[in-house]
Structures are given as C-alpha cells and as structure tokens.
Scaffold this active site. Structure first.
Site, PDB file in Angstrom:
ATOM      1  N   HIS A   1      -7.384  13.289  20.874  1.00  0.00           N
ATOM      2  CA  HIS A   1      -8.804  14.298  20.700  1.00  0.00           C
ATOM      3  C   HIS A   1      -8.577  15.885  21.622  1.00  0.00           C
ATOM      4  CE1 HIS A   1     -11.820  11.031  21.730  1.00  0.00           C
ATOM      5  NE2 HIS A   1     -11.171  10.506  20.740  1.00  0.00           N
TER       6      HIS A   1
ATOM      7  N   ILE B   1       1.173  -1.141  -0.080  1.00  0.00           N
ATOM      8  CA  ILE B   1      -0.109  -0.042  -0.135  1.00  0.00           C
ATOM      9  C   ILE B   1       1.030   0.756  -0.188  1.00  0.00           C
ATOM     10  CG2 ILE B   1      -1.905   1.134   1.951  1.00  0.00           C
ATOM     11  CD1 ILE B   1      -2.641  -0.912   0.371  1.00  0.00           C
TER      12      ILE B   1
ATOM     13  N   ASP C   1      -6.770  10.323  14.691  1.00  0.00           N
ATOM     14  CA  ASP C   1      -8.077   9.719  15.242  1.00  0.00           C
ATOM     15  C   ASP C   1      -9.420  10.234  14.172  1.00  0.00           C
ATOM     16  OD1 ASP C   1      -9.652  10.455  17.719  1.00  0.00           O
ATOM     17  OD2 ASP C   1     -10.027   8.594  16.720  1.00  0.00           O
TER      18      ASP C   1
ATOM     19  N   GLU D   1     -18.779   8.390  15.275  1.00  0.00           N
ATOM     20  CA  GLU D   1     -17.822   7.011  16.579  1.00  0.00           C
ATOM     21  C   GLU D   1     -17.653   7.704  17.967  1.00  0.00           C
ATOM     22  OE1 GLU D   1     -14.863   7.288  17.527  1.00  0.00           O
ATOM     23  OE2 GLU D   1     -14.921   5.219  18.619  1.00  0.00           O
ATOM     24  N   GLU D   2     -17.097   8.909  17.397  1.00  0.00           N
ATOM     25  CA  GLU D   2     -17.264   9.816  18.543  1.00  0.00           C
ATOM     26  C   GLU D   2     -18.050  10.101  19.378  1.00  0.00           C
ATOM     27  OE1 GLU D   2     -14.088  10.701  19.196  1.00  0.00           O
ATOM     28  OE2 GLU D   2     -12.822  10.336  17.677  1.00  0.00           O
TER      29      GLU D   2
ATOM     30  N   ASP E   1       2.485   3.337   7.619  1.00  0.00           N
ATOM     31  CA  ASP E   1       2.893   2.217   6.508  1.00  0.00           C
ATOM     32  C   ASP E   1       2.928   0.907   6.888  1.00  0.00           C
ATOM     33  OD1 ASP E   1       6.290   2.008   4.096  1.00  0.00           O
ATOM     34  OD2 ASP E   1       3.444   1.620   3.861  1.00  0.00           O
TER      35      ASP E   1
ATOM     36  N   ASP F   1      -0.478  -1.255   5.493  1.00  0.00           N
ATOM     37  CA  ASP F   1       0.080  -2.839   4.784  1.00  0.00           C
ATOM     38  C   ASP F   1      -0.724  -3.912   5.294  1.00  0.00           C
ATOM     39  OD1 ASP F   1       3.510  -1.805   3.742  1.00  0.00           O
ATOM     40  OD2 ASP F   1       1.449  -1.548   2.615  1.00  0.00           O
TER      41      ASP F   1
ATOM     42  N   ASP G   1      -9.074   1.896  13.612  1.00  0.00           N
ATOM     43  CA  ASP G   1      -9.064   3.376  14.673  1.00  0.00           C
ATOM     44  C   ASP G   1      -7.861   3.597  15.620  1.00  0.00           C
ATOM     45  OD1 ASP G   1     -11.591   4.933  17.052  1.00  0.00           O
ATOM     46  OD2 ASP G   1      -9.841   5.674  16.114  1.00  0.00           O
TER      47      ASP G   1
ATOM     48  N   HIS H   1     -14.093   4.644  11.307  1.00  0.00           N
ATOM     49  CA  HIS H   1     -14.862   6.431  11.549  1.00  0.00           C
ATOM     50  C   HIS H   1     -14.770   7.118  11.359  1.00  0.00           C
ATOM     51  CE1 HIS H   1     -12.883   8.518  15.096  1.00  0.00           C
ATOM     52  NE2 HIS H   1     -12.491   7.264  15.503  1.00  0.00           N
TER      53      HIS H   1
HETATM   54  N1  DTR Z   1     -12.046   5.174  20.907  1.00  0.00           N
HETATM   55  C1  DTR Z   1     -11.028   5.546  19.977  1.00  0.00           C
HETATM   56  C2  DTR Z   1      -9.684   5.599  20.367  1.00  0.00           C
HETATM   57  C3  DTR Z   1      -9.656   4.238  21.449  1.00  0.00           C
HETATM   58  C4  DTR Z   1      -8.835   4.454  22.677  1.00  0.00           C
HETATM   59  N2  DTR Z   1      -8.859   2.935  22.724  1.00  0.00           N
HETATM   60  C5  DTR Z   1      -8.567   2.420  21.574  1.00  0.00           C
HETATM   61  C6  DTR Z   1      -9.050   0.753  21.383  1.00  0.00           C
HETATM   62  C7  DTR Z   1      -8.919   0.099  20.508  1.00  0.00           C
HETATM   63  C8  DTR Z   1      -9.683   0.853  19.224  1.00  0.00           C
HETATM   64  C9  DTR Z   1      -9.752   2.625  19.432  1.00  0.00           C
HETATM   65  C10 DTR Z   1      -8.910   2.988  20.643  1.00  0.00           C
HETATM   66  C11 DTR Z   1     -11.660   6.962  19.801  1.00  0.00           C
HETATM   67  O1  DTR Z   1     -11.456   7.990  20.501  1.00  0.00           O
HETATM   68  O2  DTR Z   1     -12.114   7.426  18.463  1.00  0.00           O
HETATM   69 ZN    ZN Z   2     -11.463   9.637  19.035  1.00  0.00          ZN
HETATM   70 ZN    ZN Z   3     -11.058   7.118  16.392  1.00  0.00          ZN
HETATM   71 CA    CA Z   4       3.365   0.074   2.127  1.00  0.00          CA
END
Ligand code: DTR
Ligand code: ZN
Ligand code: ZN
Ligand code: CA
Length: 450
Positions: A299, A56, A149, A183-184, A314, A318, A212, A137
């Site tokens: 955040h 990728i 994020d 998602e948030e 990267d 991949d 994520d 997300h």
């Molecule tokens: N809740 C997700 C970030 C996050 C925090 N711990 C984990 C564990 C596995 C996946 C995601 C996360 C966010 O803030 O979008």
């Molecule tokens: Zn988040």
């Molecule tokens: Zn997230």
């Molecule tokens: Ca790559």
C-alpha cells in the site's frame, strides 16, 4: 478433474465402511457395490494422454506488469478506483482477452461517488452448469501503482486465461475469469457482482479461486484454508515443487473470495504475504529475511515493478494454471471432447468394487462405437484388478479382466469401447475391484473422450 460436487473429505479422513458379504463400500464420491460384467467388448490399447496444465510464461506475466506500471505512471502514479489509471487498466486487460476470443463484459457500479468497473471474461464451451471461476482485483490503492497488490494476481490470471486460448483448451467445466474493482475499498466490486448474480447462476459456480498478492519480495507461500479439495490441489502441487505451504487463516475476510464464500460458494486461493513479518521458521523454509515484512511496500508508492519476487510470481502463476486445468477437467485433444475425473478413489485390498463417476452433459445422441476410456490406476500387482466401464444404462463393459501372472504395477492405458447402445449424456462410472490380497492402490484419474 477433481469433482467439487458433494461433501469432499481429505483423502486421509475418507469414511470407508465395509459391511458383510456383498460389501458396500462408501467412498467419498460414490456409494459402490460389486458388479459383474454383462458383456466383454474387445478392448484395444493406446497410450493415455493427460491434459496437464502448460507452463505459464513468467516473461509474459511480467510484460503485463510493465504495462500496468506504464498505465500508473501515465495516470497520476496509481490505478485506484475512480481514477483514470483504473479504467485504463480495465481497457488493457479487456483488449487482450477480446483479441484471444473470450466473451467479455464490463459491469459498472458506484462507490464513493465514483464509477467502478468489474471485467468478466468467459471462455466459450464447457458445461455451463459447472463453472470454474478465477479472479483477482485490478485496482491499486491511491498511494501507488499496486504492482504486487494486485498487479501480480491480475497479470497471473490474465496470462492463465490467454494460455487457455493459446492452447485451445477444451475444459469439461465452463471457465470464467474476472478482474474486480474497488477491492481496496472493501471488496466492493466483487460483492456487487455476487449480490447481483441470480441464485440460479450462483448455484452453477463449482468454485471461485482468488489471487491477491502473489509476488511479495520477501515471499511466503500461503494457501487459503477454505474448500479442502481446492486447498489440496494447491498444496499437492507445491509439495511436488518441494515447497511446504502454510494455510492462510487471517485472510478470510480480506479479499474478493469473501463475498463468494458468504454466498456459500467453495473458494480457495494463494497469497504471498503483505504487511506482517516473516518468522525465523518461515525464513528457514522459504528463504528471505526473518523479521521483515513479506512486502515492505504494501500500500505504498514503492509497490512498483521493482517490488516483485520473480520466483514467487512464476510458481504462483504455474500453480494457478495447474488448479484451473485440474479442477476443470478436459483436454486439448483437437479431435475429441473429454470429460475427466481426477479425484483419487482408494481400492480396498481384496475388497468390494469401488467406482468413480463422470457426468457427461451437452452431447447429443448415443455414445460412439469407439469411445475412448483413458484409465490411470496406481496399484501394485495389476493382475489382481478387474476394471469395468458402466454406462448410463447401468450396463457394465469389461475393459480389463484379472490376470494372476501380471505382476507389473499400474494400469495406465486408453481402452476403446463400443458404447453405441448408450446415450452419451448421463453418469458414467469406472468400476474397479481388487480380487487378490496383499496389494493396494487407487484410481488416480480417468477420462472419456468422445
Ligand atoms: N487485503 C488485501 C491484502 C491481504 C492482506 N491479507 C490477505 C490475506 C489473503 C488475501 C489478501 C490479503 C489487499 O490489500 O488487497
Ligand atoms: Zn491492498
Ligand atoms: Zn490486494
Ligand atoms: Ca512458469
């Protein structure tokens, strides 16, 4: 392709029960019994071609991140649910997928009085009854642009999907990709999707892969500890890159895999860490700074394109491609449609025959008179091995007989079998028996190309 059907056990704990004569060996994927060939068609030999995942392009993934950054900058500094920056992000991703030939749909929902959007993209083809699903997300928090994020997961999944199209990949399973809204706010978009998916459609999803936060500046390499087959695919791939991963335990309820898991769908995924601090031991094995958060801009308004670890982005991109190719089984052979099983099956030394199966669907009529059988068996002293293809009728076709003097290792070949008396659709099996003592090995993968 690793089969995600049936109870899957890690290799080390596979139950092997050897009974008296006519031993029946219960391998993880199939019950097997020794069999004898009924016919010996001539077998021609050709080099096997595995459908390995392509690389990728990091540059392409980062170009998507730059676009998402520009969108945030042009829309109040964020891409949050209910804000113009989120819908602009959806439009960007959808435009790329439509141009690449995906079948896309935008699902609307309401949360907090605002309209939210899920984007779902299907890659035409593959077995509609076996869907491999990958998602991320697309929304950010309102405090910032959300480039790690979760622009990182969104861009990596997008570039993997575009690479599927660019390669003309023909998977055995049907590929689906999604970018979730809100998602948030508590996995609102993904939960809305799963809750509104008919049970018959949910049952077709063999696995959902969630991505994520894949590029945290002080990166960790975490693999979700959910479905063991999916977890194993990721862990093995990283081990091949000399990266020791850790399981992600506290993430169970913290991202979009949660609604799929609650619905009984196998899940897995990758994560590079958020607000928690990297330990000294983790810094020792992964580099980075002990005592510092994996992502200090989590955040926050500083979660911008400067908040990205290129190496982690990267590698994780991949790894996604590897999992999609491995778990969906198929090939980019322009000429044929392939069905593959990449699950390892141990071959007992001087023991009963073992079998690995491939379920062929979606074809019409009988199999060809020149059916390609690609075999990859890792085994010392291959002269001990007898290999048969067993058609859906139960008839065995000998593709390799034992040859005591052949002391070389491994059988990596493509045989051609006249299988024209078999229906194409049905369960095909590769049956392997080691008839000599003091050597060992396993079926690594095999595939049928029509
Ligand atoms: N809740 C997700 C970030 C996050 C925090 N711990 C984990 C564990 C596995 C996946 C995601 C996360 C966010 O803030 O979008
Ligand atoms: Zn988040
Ligand atoms: Zn997230
Ligand atoms: Ca790559």
């Amino acid at each position: 392709m690793l089969e995600l059907t049936g109870p899957t056990l890690p290799r080390r704990s596979r139950a092997v029960a050897l009974l008296a004569t006519g031993a029946a060996l219960t391998a993880t994927l199939l019950g097997a019994a020794s069999g004898t060939a009924l016919a010996e068609p001539t077998a021609a030999k050709a080099p096997a071609k595995a459908a390995a995942a392509p690389d990728i392009s990091l540059a392409n993934v980062k170009a998507h991140l730059s676009q998402l950054q520009s969108i945030a900058s042009a829309n109040g500094g964020n891409r949050a649910h209910g804000r113009s920056g989120y819908k602009a992000s959806i439009d960007y991703v959808k435009g790329k997928l439509d141009a690449a030939g995906f079948t896309t749909s935008v699902q609307q929902f309401t949360s907090g009085g605002s309209t939210g959007y899920n984007l779902v993209a299907d890659w035409p083809g593959g077995d509609a009854n076996h869907v491999l699903f990958a998602g991320a997300h697309l929304d950010s928090v309102s405090a910032g642009p959300g480039i790690n994020d979760n622009g990182s997961g969104s861009a990596a999944v997008l570039e993997t999907a575009l690479t599927v199209a660019r390669e003309g990949y023909k998977p055995g399973k049907h590929l689906r990709f999604a970018w979730w809204g809100a998602e948030e706010l508590g996995m609102v978009g993904s939960r809305y999707y799963v809750n509104n998916l008919p049970a018959t459609e949910r049952a077709k999803i063999d696995g959902y892969l969630n991505f994520d936060m894949l590029a945290s500046p002080n990166a960790g390499y975490f693999v979700y500890d959910d479905d063991p087959t999916i977890e194993g695919v990721f862990k093995t791939w990283f081990a091949g890159k000399n990266i020791s991963t850790e399981i992600e335990t506290e993430g169970d309820g913290r991202s979009d895999h949660a609604p799929f898991k609650s619905a009984g769908i196998r899940v897995g995924g990758l994560f590079s860490g958020a607000e928690t601090r990297k330990s000294a031991a983790q810094a020792q094995k992964w580099g980075g700074t002990a005592g510092q958060a994996f992502d200090r801009c989590y955040h926050s308004s500083c979660d911008s394109t400067s908040n990205i670890n290129d190496k982690a982005l990267d590698l994780n991109s991949d790894a996604i491609a590897h999992a999609v190719w491995t778990l969906s089984g198929g090939s980019t052979d322009p000429g044929g449609t392939s069905f593959e099983n990449a699950a390892d099956v141990a071959i007992p030394d001087a023991g009963a025959a073992v079998e690995s199966s491939i379920s062929v669907t979606g074809r019409t009529g009988n199999a060809p008179s020149a059916l390609k059988v690609g075999v990859d068996i890792k085994h010392t002293w291959r002269g001990d091995l007898v290999v048969d293809l067993v058609g859906p009728s139960g008839r065995a076709y000998r593709v390799k007989s034992s040859s005591g003097s052949d002391s070389a290792d491994n059988v990596v070949e493509t045989f051609t079998v006249d299988a024209s008396s078999e229906t194409a659709n049905g369960t095909w099996k590769l049956r392997v028996q080691d008839i000599g003592a003091q050597d060992s090995g396993y079926i690594d993968s095999w595939k049928l190309t029509f």
